[in-house]
Design a protein around this motif. Structure first.
Motif, PDB file in Angstrom:
ATOM      1  N   ALA A 141     -15.805   6.618  -1.795  1.00 57.74           N
ATOM      2  CA  ALA A 141     -16.381   5.508  -1.031  1.00 57.74           C
ATOM      3  C   ALA A 141     -15.292   4.736  -0.286  1.00 57.74           C
ATOM      4  O   ALA A 141     -15.478   4.310   0.858  1.00 57.74           O
ATOM      5  CB  ALA A 141     -17.154   4.580  -1.958  1.00 57.74           C
ATOM      6  N   SER A 142     -14.128   4.572  -0.910  1.00 57.00           N
ATOM      7  CA  SER A 142     -13.021   3.862  -0.264  1.00 57.00           C
ATOM      8  C   SER A 142     -12.501   4.638   0.938  1.00 57.00           C
ATOM      9  O   SER A 142     -12.169   4.051   1.970  1.00 57.00           O
ATOM     10  CB  SER A 142     -11.884   3.641  -1.275  1.00 57.00           C
ATOM     11  N   ILE A 143     -12.418   5.962   0.812  1.00 56.73           N
ATOM     12  CA  ILE A 143     -11.974   6.785   1.936  1.00 56.73           C
ATOM     13  C   ILE A 143     -12.977   6.699   3.081  1.00 56.73           C
ATOM     14  O   ILE A 143     -12.605   6.616   4.258  1.00 56.73           O
ATOM     15  CB  ILE A 143     -11.772   8.246   1.483  1.00 56.73           C
ATOM     16  N   ALA A 144     -14.278   6.692   2.743  1.00 62.38           N
ATOM     17  CA  ALA A 144     -15.309   6.555   3.773  1.00 62.38           C
ATOM     18  C   ALA A 144     -15.196   5.204   4.472  1.00 62.38           C
ATOM     19  O   ALA A 144     -15.359   5.108   5.694  1.00 62.38           O
ATOM     20  CB  ALA A 144     -16.692   6.722   3.148  1.00 62.38           C
ATOM     21  N   ASP A 145     -14.929   4.135   3.706  1.00 66.81           N
ATOM     22  CA  ASP A 145     -14.732   2.806   4.298  1.00 66.81           C
ATOM     23  C   ASP A 145     -13.562   2.819   5.267  1.00 66.81           C
ATOM     24  O   ASP A 145     -13.609   2.230   6.351  1.00 66.81           O
ATOM     25  CB  ASP A 145     -14.473   1.762   3.204  1.00 66.81           C
ATOM     26  N   LEU A 146     -12.484   3.490   4.864  1.00 68.40           N
ATOM     27  CA  LEU A 146     -11.289   3.533   5.697  1.00 68.40           C
ATOM     28  C   LEU A 146     -11.548   4.318   6.980  1.00 68.40           C
ATOM     29  O   LEU A 146     -11.100   3.934   8.063  1.00 68.40           O
ATOM     30  CB  LEU A 146     -10.145   4.175   4.902  1.00 68.40           C
ATOM     31  N   GLU A 147     -12.312   5.406   6.874  1.00 68.96           N
ATOM     32  CA  GLU A 147     -12.643   6.209   8.048  1.00 68.96           C
ATOM     33  C   GLU A 147     -13.499   5.410   9.029  1.00 68.96           C
ATOM     34  O   GLU A 147     -13.301   5.467  10.249  1.00 68.96           O
ATOM     35  CB  GLU A 147     -13.376   7.477   7.623  1.00 68.96           C
ATOM     36  N   LYS A 148     -14.441   4.650   8.500  1.00 67.30           N
ATOM     37  CA  LYS A 148     -15.293   3.822   9.350  1.00 67.30           C
ATOM     38  C   LYS A 148     -14.469   2.739  10.037  1.00 67.30           C
ATOM     39  O   LYS A 148     -14.670   2.421  11.211  1.00 67.30           O
ATOM     40  CB  LYS A 148     -16.405   3.198   8.509  1.00 67.30           C
ATOM     41  N   LEU A 149     -13.500   2.179   9.310  1.00 63.79           N
ATOM     42  CA  LEU A 149     -12.642   1.147   9.890  1.00 63.79           C
ATOM     43  C   LEU A 149     -11.835   1.691  11.063  1.00 63.79           C
ATOM     44  O   LEU A 149     -11.698   1.038  12.100  1.00 63.79           O
ATOM     45  CB  LEU A 149     -11.702   0.599   8.813  1.00 63.79           C
ATOM     46  N   SER A 165      -3.934   0.100   2.230  1.00 63.32           N
ATOM     47  CA  SER A 165      -5.131   0.720   1.675  1.00 63.32           C
ATOM     48  C   SER A 165      -4.867   2.173   1.285  1.00 63.32           C
ATOM     49  O   SER A 165      -5.330   2.649   0.244  1.00 63.32           O
ATOM     50  CB  SER A 165      -6.265   0.640   2.690  1.00 63.32           C
ATOM     51  N   ARG A 166      -4.118   2.885   2.127  1.00 61.06           N
ATOM     52  CA  ARG A 166      -3.765   4.273   1.798  1.00 61.06           C
ATOM     53  C   ARG A 166      -2.985   4.349   0.487  1.00 61.06           C
ATOM     54  O   ARG A 166      -3.276   5.198  -0.375  1.00 61.06           O
ATOM     55  CB  ARG A 166      -2.928   4.877   2.934  1.00 61.06           C
ATOM     56  N   ARG A 167      -2.025   3.458   0.328  1.00 69.17           N
ATOM     57  CA  ARG A 167      -1.245   3.457  -0.909  1.00 69.17           C
ATOM     58  C   ARG A 167      -2.119   3.144  -2.119  1.00 69.17           C
ATOM     59  O   ARG A 167      -1.930   3.694  -3.208  1.00 69.17           O
ATOM     60  CB  ARG A 167      -0.093   2.452  -0.801  1.00 69.17           C
ATOM     61  N   SER A 168      -3.090   2.248  -1.920  1.00 70.08           N
ATOM     62  CA  SER A 168      -4.010   1.912  -3.007  1.00 70.08           C
ATOM     63  C   SER A 168      -4.813   3.144  -3.429  1.00 70.08           C
ATOM     64  O   SER A 168      -4.979   3.417  -4.625  1.00 70.08           O
ATOM     65  CB  SER A 168      -4.952   0.785  -2.566  1.00 70.08           C
ATOM     66  N   ILE A 169      -5.330   3.890  -2.444  1.00 65.68           N
ATOM     67  CA  ILE A 169      -6.109   5.092  -2.751  1.00 65.68           C
ATOM     68  C   ILE A 169      -5.234   6.136  -3.432  1.00 65.68           C
ATOM     69  O   ILE A 169      -5.642   6.770  -4.405  1.00 65.68           O
ATOM     70  CB  ILE A 169      -6.741   5.653  -1.462  1.00 65.68           C
ATOM     71  N   GLU A 170      -4.012   6.328  -2.939  1.00 67.80           N
ATOM     72  CA  GLU A 170      -3.100   7.298  -3.555  1.00 67.80           C
ATOM     73  C   GLU A 170      -2.770   6.909  -4.991  1.00 67.80           C
ATOM     74  O   GLU A 170      -2.673   7.775  -5.877  1.00 67.80           O
ATOM     75  CB  GLU A 170      -1.823   7.406  -2.721  1.00 67.80           C
ATOM     76  N   SER A 171      -2.607   5.609  -5.226  1.00 73.16           N
ATOM     77  CA  SER A 171      -2.336   5.139  -6.579  1.00 73.16           C
ATOM     78  C   SER A 171      -3.508   5.423  -7.504  1.00 73.16           C
ATOM     79  O   SER A 171      -3.339   5.849  -8.656  1.00 73.16           O
ATOM     80  CB  SER A 171      -2.027   3.636  -6.559  1.00 73.16           C
ATOM     81  N   ARG A 231     -10.141  -1.300  -6.382  1.00 70.62           N
ATOM     82  CA  ARG A 231     -11.298  -1.157  -5.478  1.00 70.62           C
ATOM     83  C   ARG A 231     -11.600  -2.498  -4.808  1.00 70.62           C
ATOM     84  O   ARG A 231     -11.839  -2.560  -3.593  1.00 70.62           O
ATOM     85  CB  ARG A 231     -12.502  -0.678  -6.295  1.00 70.62           C
ATOM     86  N   LYS A 232     -11.588  -3.586  -5.603  1.00 66.94           N
ATOM     87  CA  LYS A 232     -11.854  -4.909  -5.027  1.00 66.94           C
ATOM     88  C   LYS A 232     -10.778  -5.286  -4.010  1.00 66.94           C
ATOM     89  O   LYS A 232     -11.060  -5.863  -2.968  1.00 66.94           O
ATOM     90  CB  LYS A 232     -11.926  -5.951  -6.137  1.00 66.94           C
ATOM     91  N   LYS A 233      -9.535  -4.953  -4.327  1.00 63.97           N
ATOM     92  CA  LYS A 233      -8.438  -5.265  -3.410  1.00 63.97           C
ATOM     93  C   LYS A 233      -8.595  -4.505  -2.100  1.00 63.97           C
ATOM     94  O   LYS A 233      -8.384  -5.035  -1.012  1.00 63.97           O
ATOM     95  CB  LYS A 233      -7.113  -4.897  -4.070  1.00 63.97           C
TER      96      LYS A 233
END
Length: 348
Positions: free
Chosen positions: A90-98, A62-68, A18-20
């Motif tokens: 929350a990470s997916i929401a961050d990615l969508e906003k990005l 980031s996608r690979r991190s979420i899949e992992s 998550r931090k990464k």
């Protein structure tokens, strides 16, 4: 004891990932913010390629991190699943906003591909959550003794009813309504706000009916949710406008990127640096921006929106992939367009 050790190790891994992930988003955000303003001249192709290449590299990492992290959930302690799923969401929401904030410089097919990937990640999270946290089975229970109802205060009743309506409506949304300054749950009102100097930089319009909204000044992002029969006149947005559910509305908006989902029978008067994006829309029409208030020219210049790009008529319908014109949107005929809307000083 062994089970506790496995759970602790899984939590540590999730926290580290998550931090990464957040660090990657922060690096890309800082990179874009540090770019010089080149609104007066077009950037060279090399610079554009470098920005797109950098975005795709970090997006894929980031996608690979979420899949992992999704895969690790199968090995996580049962007590940690809810926390893990919340963090992944929350990470997916961050990615969508990005993606939304970066789409003004990305090619349209890269935006489309990124949004499809995000949709797949959401579906994977939903499927895994349903599999690993099944719903409780129904069982009969002894009912507790019935208590005589007490009369709640009108204020408390109103608040409870409001929360219930919001919760019911929110179930149909792909994303939650942001907790930012804004106007919510209003009807038959004129709502005016000078948004210059907002500490958060974001503004939300949610659950409005038959309202006229007047926003003076620049914001970083504008979120619009569930509007009906409303008129929205807003100053420039330096990032993105995200619209979810609008019917019989008129919008006057200037922004770097505008995404419209599930809008019906609504007119959009736009100035936008990238091509507007629509999804699941019908009967929406587009025309050039027609808003005026004291200081708007400076606000538009500060937001790098001083020049008309003509993108208001270059709409991408993500649910219409044929080469022919989408039946879901059209250019608003000139004889049906409204005149320039003048917002008076709020102090007047």
């Amino acid at each position: 004891m062994e089970g506790e050790a496995d759970g602790s190790h899984s939590a540590a891994d999730v926290s580290a990932l998550r931090k990464k992930h957040l660090a990657m988003l922060e690096r890309l955000s800082n990179r874009h913010q540090s770019r010089p303003d080149k609104s007066d001249s077009s950037p060279p192709p090399a610079a554009s390629f470098e920005s797109t290449s950098s975005f795709l590299s970090l997006f894929n990492e980031s996608r690979r991190s979420i899949e992992s992290r999704l895969a690790q959930c199968r090995l996580a302690d049962q007590s940690l699943l809810k926390l893990n799923f919340d963090e992944i969401s929350a990470s997916i929401a961050d990615l969508e906003k990005l993606v939304a904030e970066s789409s003004y410089f990305l090619p349209s097919y890269e935006v489309r591909s990124s949004l499809t990937t995000i949709s797949d990640l959401k579906q994977a999270l939903d499927n895994l959550s349903s599999e690993l946290i099944p719903k409780k089975k129904f069982s009969f229970k002894n009912k507790p003794p019935r208590k005589e109802p007490t009369a709640p205060s009108s204020k408390g009743a109103d608040a409870e009813n409001c929360d219930s309506r919001s919760a019911a409506k929110a179930g149909s949304l792909a994303v939650a309504v942001p907790d930012s300054p804004g106007f919510r749950n209003r009807a038959n009102e004129v709502l005016a706000k000078d948004v210059r100097g907002l500490e958060v930089g974001e503004f939300t319009l949610s659950d409005l009916e038959s309202c006229e909204v007047r926003l003076i000044g620049c914001t970083r992002a504008l979120f619009v949710h569930r509007l009906r029969n409303c008129r929205v006149y807003a100053g420039p947005v330096t990032g993105s406008v995200l619209i979810e559910e609008a019917e019989d509305c008129v919008f006057l908006l200037a922004s770097h990127q505008i995404r419209i989902h599930n809008a019906k029978a609504s007119d959009f008067y736009l100035r936008v640096r990238s091509r507007p994006i629509i999804e699941d829309c019908s009967g929406v029409r587009f025309a050039p921006f027609r808003l005026n208030y004291r200081g708007i020219e400076q606000d538009l210049a500060d937001a790098a929106l001083g020049e008309e790009t003509g993108n208001w008529s270059k709409v991408d319908d993500f649910k219409w992939l044929r080469a022919t014109q989408s039946p879901n949107w059209s250019v608003l005929p000139e004889n049906e367009r409204i005149g320039t809307v003048d917002i008076p000083d709020l102090s007047a």
